[in-house]
Write a protein that holds these residues in place. Structure first.
Motif, PDB file in Angstrom:
ATOM      1  N   PHE A 141      48.618  -5.661   5.233  1.00 49.93           N
ATOM      2  CA  PHE A 141      48.782  -4.570   4.271  1.00 49.93           C
ATOM      3  C   PHE A 141      50.248  -4.415   3.888  1.00 49.93           C
ATOM      4  O   PHE A 141      50.599  -4.325   2.720  1.00 49.93           O
ATOM      5  CB  PHE A 141      48.245  -3.272   4.875  1.00 49.93           C
ATOM      6  CG  PHE A 141      48.351  -2.088   3.956  1.00 49.93           C
ATOM      7  CD1 PHE A 141      47.550  -2.002   2.838  1.00 49.93           C
ATOM      8  CD2 PHE A 141      49.261  -1.088   4.208  1.00 49.93           C
ATOM      9  CE1 PHE A 141      47.656  -0.929   1.978  1.00 49.93           C
ATOM     10  CE2 PHE A 141      49.368  -0.011   3.358  1.00 49.93           C
ATOM     11  CZ  PHE A 141      48.568   0.074   2.246  1.00 49.93           C
ATOM     12  N   MET A 180      47.825 -23.040  17.971  1.00 51.25           N
ATOM     13  CA  MET A 180      47.975 -21.767  17.266  1.00 51.25           C
ATOM     14  C   MET A 180      49.405 -21.246  17.399  1.00 51.25           C
ATOM     15  O   MET A 180      50.007 -20.797  16.431  1.00 51.25           O
ATOM     16  CB  MET A 180      46.998 -20.754  17.864  1.00 51.25           C
ATOM     17  CG  MET A 180      46.956 -19.468  17.070  1.00 51.25           C
ATOM     18  SD  MET A 180      45.362 -18.676  17.230  1.00 51.25           S
ATOM     19  CE  MET A 180      45.695 -17.127  16.425  1.00 51.25           C
ATOM     20  N   PHE A 224      51.370  -7.400   1.654  1.00 46.60           N
ATOM     21  CA  PHE A 224      50.969  -7.311   0.248  1.00 46.60           C
ATOM     22  C   PHE A 224      51.720  -6.196  -0.465  1.00 46.60           C
ATOM     23  O   PHE A 224      52.091  -6.317  -1.630  1.00 46.60           O
ATOM     24  CB  PHE A 224      49.454  -7.089   0.131  1.00 46.60           C
ATOM     25  CG  PHE A 224      48.662  -8.267   0.602  1.00 46.60           C
ATOM     26  CD1 PHE A 224      49.168  -9.548   0.460  1.00 46.60           C
ATOM     27  CD2 PHE A 224      47.426  -8.119   1.190  1.00 46.60           C
ATOM     28  CE1 PHE A 224      48.454 -10.644   0.899  1.00 46.60           C
ATOM     29  CE2 PHE A 224      46.701  -9.201   1.628  1.00 46.60           C
ATOM     30  CZ  PHE A 224      47.225 -10.470   1.484  1.00 46.60           C
ATOM     31  N   MET A 225      51.944  -5.074   0.272  1.00 48.02           N
ATOM     32  CA  MET A 225      52.690  -3.972  -0.330  1.00 48.02           C
ATOM     33  C   MET A 225      54.121  -4.407  -0.626  1.00 48.02           C
ATOM     34  O   MET A 225      54.690  -4.045  -1.649  1.00 48.02           O
ATOM     35  CB  MET A 225      52.694  -2.768   0.618  1.00 48.02           C
ATOM     36  CG  MET A 225      51.477  -1.910   0.451  1.00 48.02           C
ATOM     37  SD  MET A 225      51.407  -1.366  -1.259  1.00 48.02           S
ATOM     38  CE  MET A 225      49.843  -0.624  -1.343  1.00 48.02           C
ATOM     39  N   ILE A 228      55.113  -7.382  -1.394  1.00 46.75           N
ATOM     40  CA  ILE A 228      55.117  -8.204  -2.605  1.00 46.75           C
ATOM     41  C   ILE A 228      54.844  -7.338  -3.828  1.00 46.75           C
ATOM     42  O   ILE A 228      55.528  -7.446  -4.845  1.00 46.75           O
ATOM     43  CB  ILE A 228      54.069  -9.330  -2.478  1.00 46.75           C
ATOM     44  CG1 ILE A 228      54.495 -10.291  -1.379  1.00 46.75           C
ATOM     45  CG2 ILE A 228      53.928 -10.076  -3.789  1.00 46.75           C
ATOM     46  CD1 ILE A 228      53.452 -11.307  -1.061  1.00 46.75           C
ATOM     47  N   LEU A 235      51.962 -23.070  18.029  1.00 46.62           N
ATOM     48  CA  LEU A 235      52.816 -24.007  17.304  1.00 46.62           C
ATOM     49  C   LEU A 235      52.854 -23.640  15.821  1.00 46.62           C
ATOM     50  O   LEU A 235      53.922 -23.581  15.202  1.00 46.62           O
ATOM     51  CB  LEU A 235      52.290 -25.431  17.497  1.00 46.62           C
ATOM     52  CG  LEU A 235      53.150 -26.506  16.849  1.00 46.62           C
ATOM     53  CD1 LEU A 235      54.430 -26.703  17.622  1.00 46.62           C
ATOM     54  CD2 LEU A 235      52.386 -27.803  16.739  1.00 46.62           C
ATOM     55  N   MET A 236      51.644 -23.357  15.274  1.00 49.09           N
ATOM     56  CA  MET A 236      51.561 -22.981  13.858  1.00 49.09           C
ATOM     57  C   MET A 236      52.402 -21.739  13.590  1.00 49.09           C
ATOM     58  O   MET A 236      53.135 -21.659  12.601  1.00 49.09           O
ATOM     59  CB  MET A 236      50.113 -22.684  13.481  1.00 49.09           C
ATOM     60  CG  MET A 236      49.199 -23.867  13.506  1.00 49.09           C
ATOM     61  SD  MET A 236      49.565 -25.029  12.199  1.00 49.09           S
ATOM     62  CE  MET A 236      49.089 -24.049  10.785  1.00 49.09           C
ATOM     63  N   ILE A 254      64.402 -12.381  -4.514  1.00 49.70           N
ATOM     64  CA  ILE A 254      62.941 -12.451  -4.475  1.00 49.70           C
ATOM     65  C   ILE A 254      62.471 -13.404  -3.382  1.00 49.70           C
ATOM     66  O   ILE A 254      61.539 -13.104  -2.629  1.00 49.70           O
ATOM     67  CB  ILE A 254      62.409 -12.895  -5.846  1.00 49.70           C
ATOM     68  CG1 ILE A 254      62.636 -11.794  -6.856  1.00 49.70           C
ATOM     69  CG2 ILE A 254      60.941 -13.248  -5.769  1.00 49.70           C
ATOM     70  CD1 ILE A 254      62.512 -12.252  -8.269  1.00 49.70           C
TER      71      ILE A 254
END
Lengths: 171, 323
Positions: free
Chosen positions: A54, A1, A57-58, A60, A3-4, A37
């Motif tokens: 949240f 985890m 997404f905001m 983006i 590592l990811m 972008i």
């Protein structure tokens, strides 16, 4: 985890830095916007890593979906030379100075962060949306309202500028 | 260590399934669109390839794949080829939080609705880059129209979605669906009819569907932003448009029409049936109404949809607070 997470961090960092370099080095304004972008998407990824979907997404929705579209609008409306004013040959001295102007604050901030690490939790915790909303209207209400006032002033100023130009054109 | 890869594998499987779903639906929708268009105009539509022209979309797909990819002279090659990829790739993500059935969801996200709204903005960007990158006056005109149209129509769309979010107190599509009953009078559509109409009209505007397809108006701009694209460059835009139609219809079904809830047997079939009814309405609208003028398009949005959506949101907030 872990590592990811590290791999994701490297990927997002590359997106942010690579997008920035692309934006600075691009010869056309629209290409520079694409770089911006990419960079903003990388920042959104960083928010994801900090367990703040949240915010991601905001980021983006607002920056990629709205602000960049408006920038594109401005590029088209202003009928600017699509290559930009400063796309001519650059003197090497200037490039060196601008590189220095970029690297010195990065160096200072990096040094501070490495030597005086702020205390934080090891694994980021996701804050529920309700808590963010309550915080914005409770603890941080003043900052929230101030930002709204600044935005309102900017909007009013933009409208004023546009009207003035229209009046002058009619004379 | 072993926890994340499982999640990752799940997402990958979901993405592959979504890609297959999008491709298959693209074929079905192309056939449906041409057939419905034909019958509305009193002609049989495609009839030669296969029984009743059933294999026509396959033949079209093979033709598109086989065509030469061509970059016009003086075009910005990088932006020109970035655009179709940018228009198609995010669409696959949009399908992940959609609740197709009680258990059939790619990713059960708390902020699923927000994810869809956020990533659907990339499609506009792709349209702009396509128009700009192809160095063609029709392309640039199409891109300019696309920008002003999508900026305008995104606002009532968001406001009408927010009304539902206020009412249900959740941005999780699965939860919104679960909150609605099996019978039509228990669906959100009955409580929020205005929001549903505003959502559907602005969704038509956002997906560039006729009567709002000004970004690619054939009679004025040849094909608008995708004039210069050949083969799969055009195919990607085409597929993305149909996939976007499915996404907006699915969101409308989940938010307003009860999702997978239906009389007698709840399940994915109700979801698909409702989505296809909405898609048929979209196709029907396209072949019934003439294209609006650009000032009409913007007037409709700024003078009608936006104030109505704001009013609806205010009333919703007021009523939610009271109850």
């Amino acid at each position: 985890m872990e590592l990811m997470a590290k791999i994701a961090f490297v990927v997002y960092t590359l997106l942010v830095l690579g997008g920035g370099c692309f934006a600075v080095g691009a010869h056309s304004l629209v290409r520079a916007m694409v770089g911006l972008i990419t960079s903003l998407l990388g920042v959104a990824g960083m928010y994801m890593l900090m367990a703040a979907p949240f915010m991601a997404f905001m980021q983006i929705l607002i920056y990629v979906g709205a602000v960049c579209i408006l920038i594109f609008f401005a590029i088209m409306l202003s009928r600017a030379d699509s290559h930009g004013v400063e796309s001519g040959s650059r003197r090497p001295g200037k490039a060196l100075l601008s590189a220095l102007a970029f690297i010195s604050p990065v160096f200072v901030i990096g040094w501070v962060v490495v030597n005086y690490q702020p205390e934080s939790i090891r694994i980021p915790l996701e804050v529920p949306l309700e808590v963010i909303g309550k915080g914005l209207l409770d603890n941080y209400a003043l900052a929230f309202e101030l930002i709204s006032v600044v935005l309102l002033a900017a909007m009013a100023g933009a409208v004023l500028l546009a009207f003035e130009k229209k009046g002058r054109g009619a004379e | 260590m072993s926890q994340i890869p499982v999640e990752l594998v799940k997402i990958l499987i979901a993405l592959v399934a979504v890609a297959a779903f999008v491709g298959l639906n693209g074929l079905v929708l192309v056939y449906l669109e041409r057939k419905v268009a034909g019958h509305i105009q009193r002609r049989p539509g495609p009839f030669e390839v296969g029984p009743h022209g059933l294999l026509q979309p396959l033949a079209d797909a093979v033709k598109l794949i086989g065509k030469q990819l061509f970059t016009p002279k003086n075009a910005d090659g990088f932006l020109f080829w970035l655009a179709p990829i940018l228009s198609f790739m995010p669409v696959l993500l949009l399908f992940l939080p959609l609740p197709f059935g009680p258990k059939l969801t790619g990713m059960n996200l708390n902020l699923g609705l927000l994810l869809i709204l956020a990533f659907s903005g990339l499609n506009v960007l792709a349209t702009c880059l396509a128009g700009w990158g192809s160095n063609n006056k029709y392309g640039i005109l199409g891109a300019a129209r696309a920008v002003s149209q999508s900026v305008a129509y995104e606002i009532p769309l968001l406001l009408s979605v927010l009304a539902i979010a206020f009412q249900t107190g959740s941005l999780n599509l699965s939860e919104v669906v679960a909150g609605q009953g099996s019978w039509p009078w228990q669906w959100n559509f009955m409580v929020q009819p205005l929001a549903f109409i505003i959502f559907f009209v602005s969704a038509l505007g956002e997906t560039n569907r006729a009567p709002f397809d000004l970004a690619e108006a054939e009679s004025e701009l040849t094909a608008g932003f995708h004039t210069e694209y050949s083969g799969m460059g055009f195919g990607m835009f085409f597929l993305a448009e149909y996939a976007n139609m499915i996404v907006v219809c699915s969101v409308a079904v989940a938010l307003f029409l009860g999702g997978w809830n239906g009389p007698f047997f709840d399940g994915a079939w109700w979801f698909l049936a409702k989505v296809y009814v909405l898609l048929l309405v979209m196709i029907w609208l396209r072949w019934t109404f003439p294209r609006v003028r650009f000032d009409q398009l913007l007037n409709l949005n700024w003078k009608w949809l936006m104030p109505l959506a704001l009013l609806n949101l205010l009333i919703t907030a007021f009523v939610t607070k009271l109850s």
